[in-house]
Motif scaffolding. Structure first.
Motif, short mmCIF file in Angstrom:
data_model
loop_
_atom_site.label_atom_id
_atom_site.label_comp_id
_atom_site.label_asym_id
_atom_site.label_seq_id
_atom_site.Cartn_x
_atom_site.Cartn_y
_atom_site.Cartn_z
N GLY A 74 -49.53 24.13 6.87
CA GLY A 74 -50.12 24.94 7.95
C GLY A 74 -50.41 24.02 9.31
N LEU A 75 -49.04 23.41 9.49
CA LEU A 75 -49.21 22.40 10.62
C LEU A 75 -48.22 23.24 11.56
CD1 LEU A 75 -48.83 18.77 8.94
CD2 LEU A 75 -50.83 20.08 9.85
N ASN A 76 -48.54 23.06 12.79
CA ASN A 76 -47.86 23.56 13.99
C ASN A 76 -46.78 22.78 14.56
OD1 ASN A 76 -46.84 25.53 15.97
ND2 ASN A 76 -48.49 24.82 17.28
N VAL A 77 -45.73 22.31 13.69
CA VAL A 77 -44.65 21.46 14.51
C VAL A 77 -43.44 21.71 14.00
CG1 VAL A 77 -44.05 18.90 14.11
CG2 VAL A 77 -46.29 19.52 14.14
N LYS A 78 -42.65 21.96 14.77
CA LYS A 78 -41.10 22.31 14.95
C LYS A 78 -40.12 20.96 14.77
CE LYS A 78 -37.67 25.64 16.47
NZ LYS A 78 -37.40 26.55 17.65
N LEU A 79 -39.40 21.13 13.85
CA LEU A 79 -38.27 20.03 13.69
C LEU A 79 -37.02 20.38 14.48
CD1 LEU A 79 -38.73 19.04 10.01
CD2 LEU A 79 -39.46 17.96 11.83
N HIS A 80 -36.24 19.51 15.25
CA HIS A 80 -35.04 19.87 15.70
C HIS A 80 -34.03 18.71 15.30
CE1 HIS A 80 -37.00 22.56 18.82
NE2 HIS A 80 -38.15 21.80 18.52
N MET A 81 -32.82 19.15 15.28
CA MET A 81 -31.67 18.16 15.05
C MET A 81 -31.50 17.16 16.13
SD MET A 81 -28.09 19.20 13.49
CE MET A 81 -28.97 20.33 12.37
N GLY A 82 -31.02 15.96 15.78
CA GLY A 82 -30.40 14.97 16.63
C GLY A 82 -30.00 13.76 16.16
N ALA A 83 -29.56 12.95 16.86
CA ALA A 83 -29.16 11.57 16.36
C ALA A 83 -29.26 10.56 17.15
CB ALA A 83 -27.43 11.56 15.97
N GLU A 84 -29.20 9.32 16.73
CA GLU A 84 -29.40 8.02 17.49
C GLU A 84 -27.99 7.42 17.37
OE1 GLU A 84 -32.04 3.89 18.22
OE2 GLU A 84 -32.32 5.19 16.51
N VAL A 85 -27.22 7.28 18.37
CA VAL A 85 -25.80 7.16 18.00
C VAL A 85 -25.38 5.60 18.58
CG1 VAL A 85 -23.23 7.56 18.76
CG2 VAL A 85 -24.94 9.52 18.55
N PHE A 86 -25.10 4.96 17.39
CA PHE A 86 -24.62 3.52 17.82
C PHE A 86 -23.44 3.33 18.66
CE2 PHE A 86 -22.90 -0.64 16.46
CZ PHE A 86 -24.25 -1.26 16.67
N PHE A 87 -23.68 2.65 19.53
CA PHE A 87 -22.56 2.31 20.59
C PHE A 87 -21.31 1.88 19.98
CE2 PHE A 87 -19.71 0.25 23.59
CZ PHE A 87 -19.76 1.27 24.54
N LEU A 88 -20.01 2.72 20.11
CA LEU A 88 -18.77 2.35 19.87
C LEU A 88 -17.95 2.99 20.85
CD1 LEU A 88 -18.73 2.88 16.02
CD2 LEU A 88 -18.80 0.85 17.12
N PRO A 89 -16.59 2.50 21.09
CA PRO A 89 -15.82 3.08 22.25
C PRO A 89 -15.52 4.56 22.03
CG PRO A 89 -15.16 0.88 21.33
CD PRO A 89 -16.11 1.20 20.43
N ASN A 90 -16.13 5.14 20.90
CA ASN A 90 -15.82 6.41 20.70
C ASN A 90 -16.39 7.46 20.91
OD1 ASN A 90 -17.66 5.94 18.78
ND2 ASN A 90 -16.79 7.26 17.18
N LEU A 91 -17.37 7.12 21.86
CA LEU A 91 -18.50 8.21 22.22
C LEU A 91 -18.03 9.49 22.82
CD1 LEU A 91 -21.38 5.71 24.04
CD2 LEU A 91 -20.98 6.73 21.35
N LEU A 92 -16.82 9.45 23.57
CA LEU A 92 -16.34 10.58 24.35
C LEU A 92 -15.90 11.31 23.08
CD1 LEU A 92 -14.31 9.61 27.40
CD2 LEU A 92 -15.90 11.39 27.23
N GLU A 93 -15.36 10.96 21.84
CA GLU A 93 -15.01 11.66 20.87
C GLU A 93 -15.88 12.59 20.24
OE1 GLU A 93 -12.65 9.21 18.34
OE2 GLU A 93 -11.70 8.22 20.00
#
Length: 241
Positions: A74-93
């Protein structure tokens, strides 16, 4: 509408919550603080996640399971998807990977090693910004190079990045150096977002409300209100000045 944009509340995925019961304890704490929306940010391509495949299907399924438990409680909390992306040179990909971005592809939450900021990060973050994805630097106050030279935060902001401070840094639970740097960043209004970075139902639990009160004391309520509004804009994929 209070949003937490950085946490590890999904059970059994990364170094965050180990079980559904711990996740639900965390969610109850979040709800008590007035948090209505939680963007789980699973560690993505971090060395600690070596050999642990993280896919959209995996995260979607875990979110659905936890959301059912939240509804049953009975809790009014909505979950959303995401990530904490570790820095590598591939971020543009990764910019087309919906798991790796927030706000319909407009933002990416990025973390670094605590003791080292590679020189190439400036070029990669610039390219990412030019490609239409605004980098959000996760907990800059916790990086040793920033603790030694706060001007690095100013350089990131000048390059178009946003800064996300961990609530636990402001509240003193992540060490004195992180607390000192967090206060300095807030007092200079070089922060755009506050996130709990919650990992469990103990010392690393949701503590957003307390941190925002701390921000108000260090600056004024209008600045803490701005941080709340910024989180709403990120979730909606809107621009932040």
């Amino acid at each position: 509408m209070l949003i937490d944009l950085h946490n590890h509340v999904l059970p059994g995925i990364d170094d965050g919550s180990p079980s559904m019961s711990v996740s639900m304890n965390m969610i109850r704490t979040a709800s008590d603080q007035g948090i209505t929306d939680i963007v789980n940010t699973v560690h993505f391509q971090h060395p600690k996640m070596d050999m642990i495949p993280i896919t959209m299907d995996d995260i979607t399924l875990r979110i659905e399971e936890l959301q059912k438990e939240i509804a049953s409680a009975g809790l009014n909390v909505k979950l959303h998807m995401g990530a904490e992306v570790f820095f590598l040179p591939n971020l543009l990909e990764l910019k087309e990977n919906a798991l790796c971005t927030l706000g319909n592809g407009r933002y990416m939450l990025i973390e670094f090693q605590m003791h080292n900021l590679p020189d190439i990060q400036r070029e990669i973050l610039f390219d990412l910004k030019m490609a239409g994805v605004t980098p959000i630097i996760a907990h800059p106050e916790r990086y040793e190079p920033v603790q030694e030279d706060i001007h690095l935060v100013h350089q990131w902001i000048q390059a178009g990045c946003l800064m996300q401070i961990d609530a636990g840094s402001l509240n003193g639970t992540l060490g004195k150096s992180a607390e000192k740097s967090a206060i300095q960043i807030i007092q200079n209004r070089m922060c755009h977002l506050i996130g709990s970075d919650a990992h469990n139902d103990g010392r690393r639990n949701f503590c957003l409300k307390e941190a925002l009160e701390h921000v108000s004391a260090l600056t004024d309520k209008s600045f803490s209100d701005l941080l709340i509004q910024n989180a709403q804009k990120v979730l909606k994929g809107e621009d932040i000045e």
